[in-house]
Design a protein around this motif. Structure first.
Motif: not given
Length: 678
Positions: A315-339
């Motif tokens: 799976v390839y996750l791509q962020h939007g404007v004024l964002d980075s890959s941090m957005g996909w992991v910022s909610n921690g273990v059980v709240g982030s799409p990447a994890f």
């Protein structure tokens, strides 16, 4: 007693001023309309993140890793949500349990010396140097200031200058990498408290020393000589082992990694949160890999990965404007799409668009005007193709190794399946990518698209966006040569923004007022704007920005009410780029999309409203695309920055529709089109 009296009066004066500002903010909040929903969002996520982990969703009961299960059970069994960690000034040696949404756990690389960090420390040393030289001012003041600017490390050095070398050697043996699992950032107000304390102590210390030296001249001469000797020894030590260390780095994922020598600063970073996506992933116990990708026009992109090298679904996750890959992991273990995707067995790739203050490019001295000269076209026709081709290269080579007898690519099929999850601007860029690749008769290598509040149509928007639209279109010929992009160019102001975000957390009324005003600016959207400002990718070292052309491109789309490519301003330029006097209309070419598409909208989203996502759905349905549409009760940033169990469950259910052992869908043979070379 005098020093404590002065400190008390000063502190109380500063606290009264801050209290007045906070009180006036609270008063304004009672007057401003539409504050209820905004404050509900701000208090529900980042202002005081709880230490209790969110309960595991039902859909993760069988898929979550054992490590994450352990972390979850630990956080639920030991509830310490009542702990106050906002000041970061007391009990500095204690280590608290980490929150899944805690945003400031970072690695500090510190050789503890008395040199002050940053411009404030340098200014402080220059001011005190003559006094210190003449009066023998003890080094404790500088050490206290340095420890204040660092991440809460306590000062235990002896006050005598002669002990400096011993202290330095002791600290060198001690420390290396220290992981702090609580928020150790300080805001501007906390820094003012610290600076006032240091200044007051310094002034009184100077007065006391001066009086002592006047009465005891021999003692003054002895201390001066001792200080000169220790100063010479320190200079020798600094030459041998300076504040910078040479670190060998390599580009991971390349066939022939290029080894380079970089200078890594071992100094503290003014109590700001400078964590990277790598820090977040590795601190939570997941594997990590960084892959440098170079686009055909020379931009260096960072493709990050949570690797499962033998997985046949990616799976390839791509962020939007004024964002980075941090957005996909910022909610921690059980709240982030990447994890969540990794726990379900996916090989996870996190893309990063071009557009950072650091200006990563093959031309090292590229100018701002040249670097920021790109539109959404380049996101969809340069950035995404480069990253997806790199993913394909990495996956095929790894699958050949893990499964030697496997045919990794035959005709229109490939041995792995790649799905894309995109948010906001990335949704528009991904649609552009698929359509243009089909026009060019090149494989797009995707099996499914999940687009969260995708950009592309914007005519249904608030008055603020309409004003910006006309300003950009009217002023574009004048501003574009002088304003290539919208970003914060200096480290000082980026540091200030990071620290102010912390103050917004410490003073809820001020944060609520900023949150409300931000909501007005973006059309009433109730996303947690204050919480997002405090995320680590908005730090003093680097920060995402927006190209002027990207903003102008969005204004063109809104004005024409069509999802089309960038208008270069003349028929000749458009003919060179597209082979026609008008930009390519992507909405009219949705019939070229040959993979299933899942569109997701937010009912509280005021940036890309549900009606605009439904417009995508209507055009795709009419074009015969296998498309679905779903709405959730979310604002624009809730799709990435909020813990949304319902949304995660839906996204994962769509991913699971792709069979990794099945075959890639066939390709039509459309007419080719020409593309502009930049």
């Amino acid at each position: 007693m005098q020093i404590w009296s002065v400190k008390t009066v000063t502190y109380e004066s500063l606290n009264n001023i801050v209290g007045l500002i906070n009180g006036l903010s609270a008063l304004l909040l009672t007057i401003l309309p539409g504050k209820a929903n905004i404050l509900e969002g701000i208090h529900g996520w980042e202002l005081r993140p709880t230490f209790r982990g969110p309960r595991l969703p039902r859909w993760m009961e069988n898929g979550v890793s054992s490590f994450n299960q352990f972390i979850h059970e630990l956080s639920v069994d030991s509830d310490t949500s009542s702990l106050d960690y906002s000041s970061g000034g007391d009990d500095l040696d204690e280590i608290y349990p980490a929150s899944p949404s805690s945003q400031s756990s970072r690695a500090s690389f510190a050789k503890r010396n008395i040199r002050c960090t940053g411009w404030i420390g340098c200014l402080f040393l220059w001011v005190l140097y003559p006094i210190k030289f003449l009066l023998g001012l003890p080094i404790r003041v500088c050490q206290l200031f340095y420890s204040g600017l660092s991440k809460g490390n306590s000062v235990s050095e002896n006050d005598r200058p002669s002990s400096l070398g011993h202290i330095k050697r002791l600290h060198t043996l001690k420390d290396h990498v220290v992981h702090r699992t609580t928020d150790r950032r300080r805001g501007v107000v906390e820094d003012l408290h610290l600076a006032i304390e240091i200044i007051i102590e310094t002034i009184f210390d100077v007065v006391h020393k001066a009086a002592h030296f006047v009465l005891s001249p021999l003692e003054a001469l002895r201390i001066l000589c001792r200080w000169l000797l220790s100063h010479n020894n320190r200079g020798t030590d600094m030459l041998d082992d300076g504040p910078y260390a040479s670190v060998t780095t390599a580009t991971l994922g390349e066939d022939d990694p290029v080894v380079t020598e970089t200078k890594t600063s071992l100094r503290h970073s003014m109590n700001t949160d400078g964590r990277t996506c790598q820090d977040v992933i590795t601190e939570l116990g997941y594997p990590y890999e960084a892959i440098n990708v170079i686009t055909s026009d020379g931009y260096v992109l960072l493709l990050e990965r949570i690797p499962r090298r033998d997985a046949r679904k990616a799976v390839y996750l791509q962020h939007g404007v004024l964002d980075s890959s941090m957005g996909w992991v910022s909610n921690g273990v059980v709240g982030s799409p990447a994890f969540a995707a990794y726990d379900q067995g996916y090989d996870v790739f996190l893309g990063n668009f071009r557009g950072l203050v650091s200006r990563e490019h093959v031309v090292k001295n590229i100018s701002s005007k040249q670097y920021w000269r790109y539109s959404i076209n380049e996101h969809g026709m340069e950035d995404i193709p480069a990253m997806i081709e790199k993913i394909h290269q990495v996956k095929t080579s790894e699958l050949k190794i893990s499964e030697p007898g496997l045919e990794v690519e035959v005709g229109d099929s490939q041995a792995y399946k790649l799905c894309a999850i995109c948010h906001s601007l990335a949704g528009a860029a991904m649609l552009m990518y698929v359509i243009t690749r089909r026009i060019e008769e090149k494989p797009h290598r995707l099996s499914r698209l999940i687009l969260l509040s995708p950009a592309g149509f914007h005519e249904d928007s608030g008055i603020a966006f309409t004003v910006v639209e006309y300003l950009l279109l009217f002023l574009a010929p004048i501003l574009s040569p002088f304003v290539p992009g919208f970003y914060i160019p200096t480290r000082f102001f980026r540091m200030l923004l990071n620290k102010l975000a912390r103050d917004f957390h410490n003073y809820p009324a001020v944060g609520g007022l900023v949150q409300t005003l931000m909501g007005y600016v973006v059309g009433g959207d109730s996303s947690n704007w204050v919480g997002v400002l405090g995320l680590p990718h908005y730090n003093m070292n680097d920060m995402p920005g927006v190209s002027f052309r990207v903003a102008e491109h969005l204004a063109q789309i809104k004005h024409t009410r069509k999802f089309r490519m960038y208008d270069y301003g003349s028929e000749a330029a458009n003919m060179e780029a597209y082979g026609s006097p008008e930009p390519l209309d992507l909405g009219e070419n949705y019939s070229l999309i040959d993979v299933p598409v899942d569109l997701v909208a937010g009912r509280r989203d005021r940036i890309i409203r549900p009606s605009m996502v439904r417009k995508h759905y209507k055009l795709m349905k009419e074009a015969g695309v296998d498309v679905s549409f779903r709405e959730f009760e979310y604002a624009h940033l809730d799709f990435t920055f909020s813990h949304s169990e319902e949304l995660l469950a839906y996204v994962m259910s769509r991913l699971l529709l792709v069979d990794p052992t099945g075959k890639q869908q066939g390709s039509q043979k459309p007419v080719k089109s020409r593309k502009k070379d930049n």
